[in-house]
Design an enzyme around this catalytic site. Structure first.
Site, short mmCIF file in Angstrom:
data_model
loop_
_atom_site.label_atom_id
_atom_site.label_comp_id
_atom_site.label_asym_id
_atom_site.label_seq_id
_atom_site.Cartn_x
_atom_site.Cartn_y
_atom_site.Cartn_z
N LEU A 56 0.86 -1.18 0.00
CA LEU A 56 0.00 0.00 0.00
C LEU A 56 0.90 1.23 0.00
O LEU A 56 1.98 1.21 0.61
CB LEU A 56 -0.90 0.03 1.24
CG LEU A 56 -1.96 -1.07 1.38
CD1 LEU A 56 -2.70 -0.92 2.70
CD2 LEU A 56 -2.92 -1.07 0.21
N ASP A 57 0.46 2.30 -0.65
CA ASP A 57 1.22 3.55 -0.64
C ASP A 57 1.45 4.03 0.79
O ASP A 57 0.67 3.72 1.70
CB ASP A 57 0.47 4.64 -1.41
CG ASP A 57 0.48 4.41 -2.90
OD1 ASP A 57 1.28 3.58 -3.38
OD2 ASP A 57 -0.32 5.06 -3.60
N TRP A 58 2.49 4.83 0.97
CA TRP A 58 2.85 5.41 2.26
C TRP A 58 1.65 6.07 2.95
O TRP A 58 1.40 5.86 4.15
CB TRP A 58 3.96 6.44 2.03
CG TRP A 58 4.38 7.22 3.22
CD1 TRP A 58 4.94 6.73 4.37
CD2 TRP A 58 4.33 8.64 3.39
NE1 TRP A 58 5.22 7.76 5.25
CE2 TRP A 58 4.87 8.94 4.67
CE3 TRP A 58 3.89 9.69 2.58
CZ2 TRP A 58 4.96 10.25 5.15
CZ3 TRP A 58 3.99 11.00 3.05
CH2 TRP A 58 4.52 11.27 4.32
#
Length: 211
Positions: A56-58
């Protein structure tokens, strides 16, 4: 780093299902100051066998699946690759779409001049497909359910931007109004379904968005 606010939704001998908080990398970044991440925290706090299956993105929070042995990692990675998993995200988007649901089929590619942004590119982009559905209309924004069929980087963020409805709090893609409307990126992985790599049981996990 301690596990602190990392919620474990499920654990057994083969898998971990985690609710990843926002502002935490899934895996270490290249820079020395980007080493703190979900996988490192787990490996250093009781789960040395944890293996990343997807990311998942930051800034994106929500459900992320990890394997605990090589065979499980191989099987779960295959399920993601062959699109045998089911995923749904909850998001807040700026504005009011004319329709209540739809699909976005636009190819995407990484854009080095504006890194780490991605852009729609009909010549060099990779196929990307997203289904969207309005859950609630809320004045200047909407709560939407997003279902990615493909798994391109920044897919949901760029696709919603492409139809004129960027996500609230998105520092990379939102217009000034949408950026100011929330203190965080309003994107949360709220549902994940997959087949257990050992038992063969079909599992479904849900986790409500914190916004």
């Amino acid at each position: 780093m301690p596990l602190s606010n990392i919620q474990i939704l499920h654990e057994d001998a083969a898998i971990l299902v985690i609710n990843k908080p926002t502002l935490l990398l899934s895996v270490p970044g290249r820079a020395e100051d980007n080493k703190d991440c979900l996988i490192t925290r787990l490996q250093e706090n009781g789960y040395p066998d944890a293996l990343i299956v997807h990311r998942l993105d930051w800034e994106t929070s929500g459900i992320i699946l990890l394997a605990r042995d090589a065979d499980s990692h191989r099987e779960l990675s295959r399920q993601f690759h062959d699109r045998e998993t089911e995923k749904a995200y909850t998001a807040l988007c700026w504005g009011q779409p004319a329709l209540d649901s739809g699909s976005i089929d636009l190819p995407l590619r990484y854009d080095p001049p504006t890194k780490p942004r991605h852009v729609v590119d009909h010549e060099q982009g990779k196929h990307a497909l997203t289904f969207w559905r309005i859950v609630e209309r809320c004045g200047n924004h909407c709560r939407v359910e997003l279902t990615p069929i493909t798994g391109r980087s920044h897919q949901l963020r760029v696709h919603m931007l492409s139809i004129g409805h960027p996500l609230l709090g998105d520092r990379l893609y939102a217009n000034p109004e949408a950026l100011a409307a929330h203190e965080r990126l309003c994107l949360h992985a709220s549902m994940l379904s997959f087949t257990h790599p050992v038992s063969g049981e079909r599992l479904k996990f849900e986790c409500p968005a914190p916004f």
